[in-house]
Scaffold this motif. Sequence first.
Motif, PDB file in Angstrom:
ATOM      1  N   LYS A 158      -0.004  -4.332   6.085  1.00 21.48           N
ATOM      2  CA  LYS A 158       0.278  -3.107   5.348  1.00 21.48           C
ATOM      3  C   LYS A 158       1.530  -2.478   5.947  1.00 21.48           C
ATOM      4  CE  LYS A 158      -2.870   0.125   6.181  1.00 21.48           C
ATOM      5  NZ  LYS A 158      -4.180   0.754   6.468  1.00 21.48           N
ATOM      6  N   THR A 178      -2.006  -3.363   0.257  1.00 18.78           N
ATOM      7  CA  THR A 178      -2.575  -4.135   1.356  1.00 18.78           C
ATOM      8  C   THR A 178      -2.888  -5.561   0.899  1.00 18.78           C
ATOM      9  OG1 THR A 178      -3.535  -2.127   2.300  1.00 18.78           O
ATOM     10  CG2 THR A 178      -4.491  -4.241   2.995  1.00 18.78           C
ATOM     11  N   LYS A 179      -2.533  -6.543   1.736  1.00 15.34           N
ATOM     12  CA  LYS A 179      -2.800  -7.940   1.416  1.00 15.34           C
ATOM     13  C   LYS A 179      -3.496  -8.630   2.587  1.00 15.34           C
ATOM     14  CE  LYS A 179      -1.110  -7.981  -2.714  1.00 15.34           C
ATOM     15  NZ  LYS A 179      -2.016  -8.153  -3.889  1.00 15.34           N
ATOM     16  N   THR A 180      -4.285  -9.661   2.271  1.00 13.33           N
ATOM     17  CA  THR A 180      -5.053 -10.389   3.283  1.00 13.33           C
ATOM     18  C   THR A 180      -4.348 -11.685   3.668  1.00 13.33           C
ATOM     19  OG1 THR A 180      -7.146  -9.505   2.444  1.00 13.33           O
ATOM     20  CG2 THR A 180      -7.265 -11.498   3.787  1.00 13.33           C
ATOM     21  N   GLU A 232      -9.427  -5.353  -1.944  1.00 16.86           N
ATOM     22  CA  GLU A 232      -8.526  -5.226  -0.795  1.00 16.86           C
ATOM     23  C   GLU A 232      -7.969  -3.814  -0.657  1.00 16.86           C
ATOM     24  OE1 GLU A 232      -5.498  -8.188  -1.137  1.00 16.86           O
ATOM     25  OE2 GLU A 232      -6.711  -9.712  -0.136  1.00 16.86           O
ATOM     26  N   ASN A 236      -5.234  -0.180  -6.032  1.00 12.02           N
ATOM     27  CA  ASN A 236      -4.901  -1.130  -7.093  1.00 12.02           C
ATOM     28  C   ASN A 236      -5.887  -0.892  -8.241  1.00 12.02           C
ATOM     29  OD1 ASN A 236      -3.587  -3.257  -8.376  1.00 12.02           O
ATOM     30  ND2 ASN A 236      -4.936  -4.797  -7.490  1.00 12.02           N
TER      31      ASN A 236
END
Length: 324
Positions: A158, A178-180, A232, A236
Amino acid sequence: MSAQILILSQSHLEGSTDHVCQWLSHLRIPFLRLNGEDLCQLQRLTDLPANENIAAVWYRRKIHSFPAQYQLKKADFNTEYTLKRFLIDEFNGLHSYLFHLIDRHKWLNDPFTEDSLNKLQVLALARKCSIHTPFTEVVTTKKEIESLLNTYPEIIVKPISECIFLEDAAGGQYKMLTKTIHHANLHLVPENFFPSLVQEKVEKKFEIRAFYLNGEWHAMAIFSQNNQKTREDFRNYDTERPNRTVPYQLPATLEAKLHQLMKLLHFRTGSVDLMVDKQGNYYFLEINPEGQFGMVSYPCNYYLEKKLAILLGESIQELEPATL
């Protein structure tokens, strides 16, 4: 001139300011709304609000956009970017003069702290207040990511500052959320990259958005974990299948620790994001002093806009006897 409330905001897309102003009008509390765009029409410095006429300041927003006349008619990318950066710096210099012009104790939040809030420092202060936070690190190499994945099954990436929204020349819009990162998509990570904030991924049961107002917490649980789109990052948003939200009571011990954190920052208002894992543990994520609170106020019937208007009005009552 009698004392009034000063509200610093923007002219567009700011419903929370609009509704607080409506309550102030209804309660017959005098106020001045100064949008950032108004500063572009400033004639001279004496047009700025005078300290002796202001009972309290609510710093809500800075500016939505500069007037069209301050954009280049035929701009190449580099020139436009350089000019925009210059205008932002010039505007910030004028806007922050208000921080010095009006006594610090009149601001709901310390304006210098609010204007330069650092996510890493806030996380450190939270831990100082014995508030649990996810493991957090800033890294620049794929090697460090691989090392972290040996400890945590998944990590998230992030911004160190704030998320932004991008628009390309064709009008396409892109969200920065935010991404995993995990072993399956690790091959997509370059060997070296710009300093990036990463955290352990918490397997959440639900998320919490809590609005702090002068010592009281107004929280809402957000059940975002069962929606693939919001799993996540609840920002979104899924407009077709919105997340279920309900009023939520934070544990008294956690409220006390969060109150201590807000006192350290000299904040009387602000939105706090939390997460609860599947074992019932609470994780502090971040504070946004400008965070949306209508999304908490309306579904939970907290009437935060009215409460904020009343709080601001009390500042006038406290000031008037001292000025008689």
